[in-house]
Design an enzyme around this catalytic site. Structure first.
Site, PDB file in Angstrom:
ATOM      1  N   ASP A 213       0.860  -1.182   0.000  1.00 25.35           N
ATOM      2  CA  ASP A 213       0.000   0.000   0.000  1.00 25.35           C
ATOM      3  C   ASP A 213       0.897   1.232   0.000  1.00 25.35           C
ATOM      4  O   ASP A 213       2.118   1.122  -0.118  1.00 25.35           O
ATOM      5  CB  ASP A 213      -0.958  -0.006   1.206  1.00 25.35           C
ATOM      6  CG  ASP A 213      -2.308   0.617   0.857  1.00 25.35           C
ATOM      7  OD1 ASP A 213      -2.328   1.815   0.522  1.00 25.35           O
ATOM      8  OD2 ASP A 213      -3.324  -0.083   0.909  1.00 25.35           O
ATOM      9  N   HIS A 285      -2.733   3.184  -4.736  1.00 26.96           N
ATOM     10  CA  HIS A 285      -2.165   2.707  -3.464  1.00 26.96           C
ATOM     11  C   HIS A 285      -0.735   2.189  -3.692  1.00 26.96           C
ATOM     12  O   HIS A 285      -0.351   1.147  -3.165  1.00 26.96           O
ATOM     13  CB  HIS A 285      -3.045   1.621  -2.847  1.00 26.96           C
ATOM     14  CG  HIS A 285      -4.322   2.148  -2.263  1.00 26.96           C
ATOM     15  ND1 HIS A 285      -4.376   2.768  -1.041  1.00 26.96           N
ATOM     16  CD2 HIS A 285      -5.590   2.166  -2.746  1.00 26.96           C
ATOM     17  CE1 HIS A 285      -5.619   3.140  -0.785  1.00 26.96           C
ATOM     18  NE2 HIS A 285      -6.377   2.791  -1.811  1.00 26.96           N
ATOM     19  N   ASP A 348      -8.628  -0.307  -6.347  1.00 23.86           N
ATOM     20  CA  ASP A 348      -9.547   0.641  -5.702  1.00 23.86           C
ATOM     21  C   ASP A 348      -8.927   2.023  -5.570  1.00 23.86           C
ATOM     22  O   ASP A 348      -7.707   2.184  -5.585  1.00 23.86           O
ATOM     23  CB  ASP A 348      -9.934   0.121  -4.315  1.00 23.86           C
ATOM     24  CG  ASP A 348      -8.723  -0.029  -3.395  1.00 23.86           C
ATOM     25  OD1 ASP A 348      -7.711  -0.607  -3.852  1.00 23.86           O
ATOM     26  OD2 ASP A 348      -8.782   0.423  -2.244  1.00 23.86           O
ATOM     27  N   GLU A 349      -9.796   3.023  -5.432  1.00 26.31           N
ATOM     28  CA  GLU A 349      -9.431   4.387  -5.065  1.00 26.31           C
ATOM     29  C   GLU A 349      -8.274   4.935  -5.902  1.00 26.31           C
ATOM     30  O   GLU A 349      -7.355   5.574  -5.380  1.00 26.31           O
ATOM     31  CB  GLU A 349      -9.094   4.447  -3.569  1.00 26.31           C
ATOM     32  CG  GLU A 349     -10.286   4.079  -2.685  1.00 26.31           C
ATOM     33  CD  GLU A 349      -9.974   4.060  -1.202  1.00 26.31           C
ATOM     34  OE1 GLU A 349     -10.869   4.333  -0.406  1.00 26.31           O
ATOM     35  OE2 GLU A 349      -8.811   3.748  -0.848  1.00 26.31           O
TER      36      GLU A 349
END
Length: 797
Positions: A213, A285, A348-349
């Site tokens: 991450d 990330h 994601d994100e």
């Protein structure tokens, strides 16, 4: 790959009517599964039969000679019973399928009523023996787990008498998972081994391991050693603004798992029928990786270190061929370590700002004929998916991978509610349901004053148990694409192994039951009764579980004469009989039963616990009710002026007494409700400086207030947050006061009950000053230290 790594279709089909008629003819009685055997998760089918069997020291566990998996299961069962009940059983191999041993593990060729033969099992207790039979390795193991639970119900030591019973069992879902975030805060290999053990004891079979991450890269990649030399370490933020750059560099956090450790862990998990699915995040990330190899990033401003804040970062991989080669080389080593058929790639994100600002990436998008950046992410995912499929693996990604079109065989992990999984199933894609509410286990379990750090909102035990993983809007054919259900534990604020335990348990038991057991067999009240024994097993296994569901809540209201309190008792689950004492004696099963609110004189020592026959583990409380304690409120007991965004936090690294404070980090503000101010002569507060480690998508800085002193101050407003400031307490230096510091000042004469709004003003973003507690001090006691002789209140909802 061994059978222990495979995940297959699950539930039993209904038993044909003639079989049930035969059971009735033989005098057997089929019971509701949850009422017949006190185990978690509840089995598919339980038939009670006449008679009983006694299990005592020296009983033999027989397993087929040459069957290494069955041998492991027998040894494992014996070790569990020795540890949790003190029973000493003897595992022995046998060539005889009709062994005279008391407990017999045996193989069958098929389970005709099961569509998941690998995880199915039969367990039969007769007056002569216990037989566990299964076709697959997982099923045999799960049969021994069920027997272990049956033998550890009730008293904790000595021989056990079991009622004769026949159990047929198999899971409802084939994916019964937990995601563990080791990127934000690491867990020791020893702890993860324990976690795998405990997962398997509740028949959970997938550990989704979040290894990379923005804040850290935790997996050794031999081709790219700098990923762990640089990407595994971040500077810890500190509220001490006087630290030099060299001191900050020495104040680092990090570490990584070697490939040798990972291989051993994967094998350990496989023995316990737990498949480890690794997650390597992309395209977002990715700050830790891009700080190490900035040439693979999308920004012209290279990173130098992994992120030391929490939030959503715009740092994305670029789309150059060299970047895909880097990612494919990484994934090649990942696949060599993890035999799982699934590889999770995140997705994601992914904030697209850098892609939008990059001329090279915009040119690439135009060259590919793609309409927007969402389609570009779809291209990215599909290219990685093509690589993984060429190596016999399936891509798993968070539900954002649906945007712009999904790779053909990708599995969607639906976290924005269940809708992403529903959409994927309708499109013919497999999905795993893992919605934030209620399956994010980094959310708090209660509002207790001693609750562990976590997100503000509650995901209670009952919230988890009430979740239905079978969306009613899907057809039976579409429901077959729901592989299962998973809980996620993100560890931004879950710093240590014991905190991981606290956040997981007992919610893991609820997760296990909704993942394994058929809806018709699930019952909340039955689950709570069975959970009492499960929590005793937790104690025997050394699990630091959160007792919030059963722990007695004490709510007190000061009476108008201010010499008494009216006390209400209860617990979150509404389960058990609450008993109490007020004479300093211990609470027992013969203590008075709480039936209505109590009026108690100050001071009084109140003890209480919940009973379900015996005392329920973790339910007891011990509270000194005196002139000070009834006027103290901890941050988790006060109302936040705004709960978005709010976090229950503790210092990182943890301090000696581990204070946990609840605050809106963007605008710290608390409300002490309905405070009786008549006769109050002084106010005190416990305050704590924390590093400001938060990043939001918007770049607006939070309001800092208008400080009047060098370090800022805590302001107490009467009635509303714009009301008169009736007290102000200057903050000390964070450098010389790193822990909870008690501040106090005089309080003006005010009559009656009022709300108190507590706000902060500070000259800079860091440190973030937060309130641990507020104490009102009556004139009669104002010469006493405000934090003397006080226990942290345990009150929960």
């Amino acid at each position: 790959m061994s059978n222990r790594h495979r995940i297959r279709q699950s539930p039993f089909r209904a038993v044909p009517a003639p079989a049930w008629l035969l059971m009735l003819a033989l005098g057997a009685v089929t019971l509701h599964a949850q009422s017949a055997v006190p185990v978690i998760p509840v089995p598919f089918s339980v038939t009670q039969e006449s008679g009983a069997l006694r299990v005592a020291n020296g009983a033999v566990i027989s397993y087929p000679t040459g069957d290494g998996f069955a041998k492991f299961d027998a040894l494992h069962l014996a070790a569990l019973l020795q540890k949790t009940r003190g029973l000493q059983l003897v595992p022995e191999s046998s060539h005889d399928a009709h062994s005279t041993a008391l407990i017999v593990l045996t193989r069958v060729t098929t389970h005709p009523r099961s569509s998941n033969p690998d995880e199915s099992y039969f367990l039969e207790v007769t007056p002569r023996r216990i037989t566990i039979s299964a076709a697959g390795n997982a099923g045999l193991y799960y049969g021994t787990v069920t027997l272990w639970q049956m033998l550890t119900t009730g008293p904790r030591t000595g021989p056990v008498s079991l009622h004769c019973v026949r159990i047929e069992d198999a899971p409802q879902f084939r994916w019964r998972g937990l995601m563990l975030d080791s990127a934000r805060h690491m867990q020791s290999i020893a702890y993860i081994r324990q976690l795998i053990d405990r997962m398997s004891l509740e028949k959970l079979n997938v550990l989704h391991w979040h290894l990379t991450d923005d804040q850290g890269w935790r997996l050794e990649i031999k081709r790219y050693p700098r990923l762990t030399q640089v990407g595994a370490w971040r500077e810890l933020r500190t509220p001490d603004l006087t630290m030099t750059a060299a001191e900050k560099r020495s104040h680092r956090y990090g570490g990584y798992y070697t490939q040798a450790e990972v291989r051993a862990l994967v094998g350990y998990a496989a023995q316990r029928n737990v498949m480890i699915v690794p997650e390597i995040e992309m395209p977002g990330h990715a700050s830790a990786a891009l700080a190490t190899y900035p040439q693979f990033g999308s920004s012209p401003n290279p990173l130098s270190t992994p992120a030391n804040e929490y939030g959503i970062f715009p740092n994305l991989y670029n789309l150059n061929d060299a970047t895909f080669s880097f990612l494919e080389n990484v994934l090649t080593e990942v696949m060599q370590l993890f035999p799982s058929p699934y590889i999770h790639i995140g997705g994601d994100e992914a904030i697209k700002n850098q892609w939008q600002a990059s001329p090279a990436i915009q040119a690439k998008m135009k060259q590919l004929g793609l309409p927007n950046e969402d389609a570009l992410q779809s291209y990215f995912v599909k290219r990685i998916d093509t690589f993984l499929r060429a190596h016999g693996r399936r891509t798993v990604g968070w539900d954002e991978i649906l945007q712009g079109g999904l790779a053909p065989d990708a599995v969607v992990m639906s976290w924005h509610g269940a809708q992403g999984g529903i959409d994927a199933a309708r499109l013919g894609h497999d999905a795993v349901l893992t919605p934030v509410r209620p399956l994010y286990f980094n959310y708090r379990q209660s509002t207790a004053a001693d609750e562990a750090p976590g997100r503000f909102a509650l995901n209670t035990l009952k919230n988890v148990y009430d979740f239905n993983p079978e969306p009613a809007s899907l057809t039976p054919e579409q429901c077959r694409h729901i592989l299962g259900v998973q809980a996620n534990l993100w560890t931004e604020y879950v710093i240590t192994d014991d905190r991981v335990d606290w956040m997981l348990y007992p919610r893991m038991a609820a997760l296990a039951e909704i993942a394994w057991s058929a809806p018709a067999n699930r019952d909340w009240n039955s689950f709570l009764a069975r959970l009492v024994d499960e929590m005793r097993r937790y104690q025997a296994l050394g699990i630091h579980f959160d007792p919030a569901a059963f722990r007695v809540r004490i709510d007190e209201v000061l009476t108008p004469d201010q010499r008494h309190v009216t006390v209400s008792l209860g617990n979150q689950a509404g389960f058990g009989v609450v008993r109490y004492t007020t004479d300093n004696s211990a609470v027992t099963s013969s203590s008075p039963v709480y039936e209505k609110p109590l009026t108690l004189a100050l001071p009084t020592r109140l003890r209480a616990a919940a009973f379900n026959g015996a005392e329920i583990p973790g339910s007891s409380v011990d509270r000194d009710l005196n002139e000070l304690s009834v006027r103290r409120r901890y941050s988790q007991q006060m109302k936040l002026c705004s709960d978005d965004p709010a976090i229950a936090m503790e210092p990182d690294p943890p301090q000696r007494n581990r204070p946990v404070v609840l605050a809106n980090y963007f605008k710290p503000c608390w409300i002490y409700r309905d405070a009786e101010l008549t006769g109050i002569g002084k106010i005190a507060a416990g305050v704590l400086p924390l590093p400001y480690v938060f990043r939001d998508r918007n770049t607006n800085l939070p309001p800092l207030g208008d400080p009047r002193t060098p370090n800022g101050e805590l302001n107490i407003h009467l009635d509303t947050c714009s009301g008169t400031v009736v007290a102000s307490l200057p903050f000390p230096s964070a450098q010389s006061h790193p822990g909870v510091t008690s501040l106090q000042t005089s309080f003006p004469a005010v009559q009656g009950r009022h709300d108190l709004c507590v706000t902060t003003a500070r000259p800079q973003l860091n440190p973030l000053w937060v309130v641990d507690w507020i104490q009102l001090v009556p004139d009669a006691t104002k010469d006493r230290e405000p934090d003397e002789h006080l226990r942290r209140t345990v009150g929960s909802t």
